[in-house]
Design a protein around this motif. Structure first.
Motif, PDB file in Angstrom:
ATOM      1  N   HIS A   1      -1.849  -2.799  12.372  1.00 40.93           N
ATOM      2  CA  HIS A   1      -1.334  -2.559  10.642  1.00 40.93           C
ATOM      3  C   HIS A   1      -0.848  -4.322  10.683  1.00 40.93           C
ATOM      4  N   VAL A   2      -1.707  -4.586   9.241  1.00 35.16           N
ATOM      5  CA  VAL A   2      -1.134  -5.723   9.410  1.00 35.16           C
ATOM      6  C   VAL A   2       0.362  -5.938   8.213  1.00 35.16           C
ATOM      7  N   ILE A   3       1.730  -6.402   8.625  1.00 34.66           N
ATOM      8  CA  ILE A   3       2.709  -5.895   7.435  1.00 34.66           C
ATOM      9  C   ILE A   3       2.973  -7.136   6.755  1.00 34.66           C
ATOM     10  N   VAL A   4       3.278  -7.727   5.578  1.00 30.49           N
ATOM     11  CA  VAL A   4       3.413  -9.184   5.113  1.00 30.49           C
ATOM     12  C   VAL A   4       4.792  -8.722   4.571  1.00 30.49           C
ATOM     13  N   GLU A   5       5.947  -9.210   4.522  1.00 34.02           N
ATOM     14  CA  GLU A   5       7.410  -9.593   4.456  1.00 34.02           C
ATOM     15  C   GLU A   5       7.817 -11.051   3.892  1.00 34.02           C
ATOM     16  N   ASN A   6       7.793 -11.634   2.593  1.00 31.69           N
ATOM     17  CA  ASN A   6       8.689 -12.743   2.641  1.00 31.69           C
ATOM     18  C   ASN A   6       8.087 -14.191   3.043  1.00 31.69           C
ATOM     19  N   GLY A   7       6.830 -14.222   2.625  1.00 27.88           N
ATOM     20  CA  GLY A   7       5.507 -14.913   3.838  1.00 27.88           C
ATOM     21  C   GLY A   7       5.571 -14.639   5.101  1.00 27.88           C
ATOM     22  N   VAL A   8       5.682 -13.932   5.655  1.00 35.42           N
ATOM     23  CA  VAL A   8       5.867 -13.708   6.892  1.00 35.42           C
ATOM     24  C   VAL A   8       4.721 -12.341   7.880  1.00 35.42           C
TER      25      VAL A   8
END
Length: 325
Positions: free
Chosen positions: A87-94
């Motif tokens: 899975h790809v998780i994105v948090e605050n641009g990371v």
């Protein structure tokens, strides 16, 4: 001479003398953000301890379908083979590429001899695959990293102590991967039972000389060493997982509701989930990745290359003996 000049400079550097190499941290950050990060976590434990639920709770996303029973007439599902989910998780641009490796519940059979072998083999196979790609003449610029960075080991909340098979599996895993033990479904124990159980488990682990993560290193500063010590004192983490929201004081929180009240997953008075989450994602995520490369993979790599060297030497001796004969 240069050192004395640097030390004598005022804090505010004039525009004429500003070189600009201090921007290297921003350059590195920009490249890393474009490339993204990789984190591989494996869950190990007996069937029915909530491994899938905890992963979903940790990353606040539905990443794995739970295998628990939906109703009383349904038989619980079982993981019958090792498989990885990405899975790809994105948090605050990371951007974090998360690989979750689900394993069959060990100890479920009548004869459990060697039930840990497929798990250990899978971990070593990832090291072997990385080594092969590393040794190729035309290797990739960025080698895909499937090495296991963290193994969450789920302990059955019996309130007694670890079973002999738990000790064997933990010993095997600790040799090849960063092991973090957790007491699953800890809300089935009272706070007093939980504290006694944790003491018994840690006494058993220390008696059997099982080395758990985190590890101390020479380059760690005093603050990092103190943090590691606090974490070791908290092991194994007593956790409760839940993807459901319950209402507490008019606010939705992740938790579990039963006839006696509500278990708030993120309340440290109820369980240690927030400590585990902070440990895995906010303070030690990068260290887990580096430790895998610098300790576990390096140990595997050196053994493989030494074995290859010895094999090559034996072949040369055999060829020389054949030629002289």
């Amino acid at each position: 001479m240069a050192a004395s000049m640097v030390s004598s400079q005022p804090e505010e550097i004039s525009a004429a003398s500003y070189v600009g190499f201090d921007s290297i941290t921003r350059q590195i950050e920009h490249k890393l953000l474009k490339r993204g990060f990789q984190f591989n976590v494996m869950v190990v434990g007996q069937t029915g301890l909530g491994k899938s639920t905890l992963i979903n709770t940790l990353f606040a996303s539905h990443l794995i379908d739970s295998k628990g029973r939906v109703d009383i007439d349904t038989q619980p599902k079982q993981t019958t083979e090792i498989h990885a989910l990405s899975h790809v998780i994105v948090e605050n641009g990371v951007r974090l590429k998360l690989n979750i490796i689900d394993t069959p519940g060990y100890g479920d059979s009548v004869n459990n001899e060697g039930c840990w072998d497929p798990i250990v083999k899978y971990i070593k196979d990832q090291h072997s695959a990385y080594l092969r790609k590393e040794l190729t003449a035309m290797r990739d610029r960025f080698i895909p990293d499937t090495r296991i960075h963290c193994c969450l080991f789920f302990i059955n909340p019996t309130g007694h102590t670890l079973k002999p098979i738990d000790i064997v599996v933990l010993k095997k895993l600790a040799e090849v991967v960063n092991v973090v033990p957790v007491i699953a479904k800890s809300d089935s124990l009272t706070l007093e039972e939980r504290a006694i159980f944790k003491q018994r488990v840690m006494a058993e682990l220390q008696f059997n000389q099982i080395r758990l993560y985190p590890f101390d290193a020479d380059e760690l500063d005093e603050e990092e060493l103190t943090l590691n010590e606090r974490i070791r004192e908290m092991l194994p983490f007593a956790i409760v997982g839940s993807e459901r929201s319950v209402i507490i004081d008019g606010k939705p929180v992740r938790g579990r509701k039963n006839r006696w009240g509500v278990i708030n997953v993120e309340d440290e008075k109820h369980c240690e989930f927030i400590y585990l989450r902070n440990f895995l994602t906010r303070t030690h995520l990068q260290d887990l990745i580096e430790t895998t490369a610098q300790i576990h993979y390096e140990s595997f790599r050196s053994k493989q290359l030494l074995a290859l060297k010895e094999s090559s030497a034996k072949n040369q001796q055999a060829s020389a003996a054949t030629a002289s004969a």
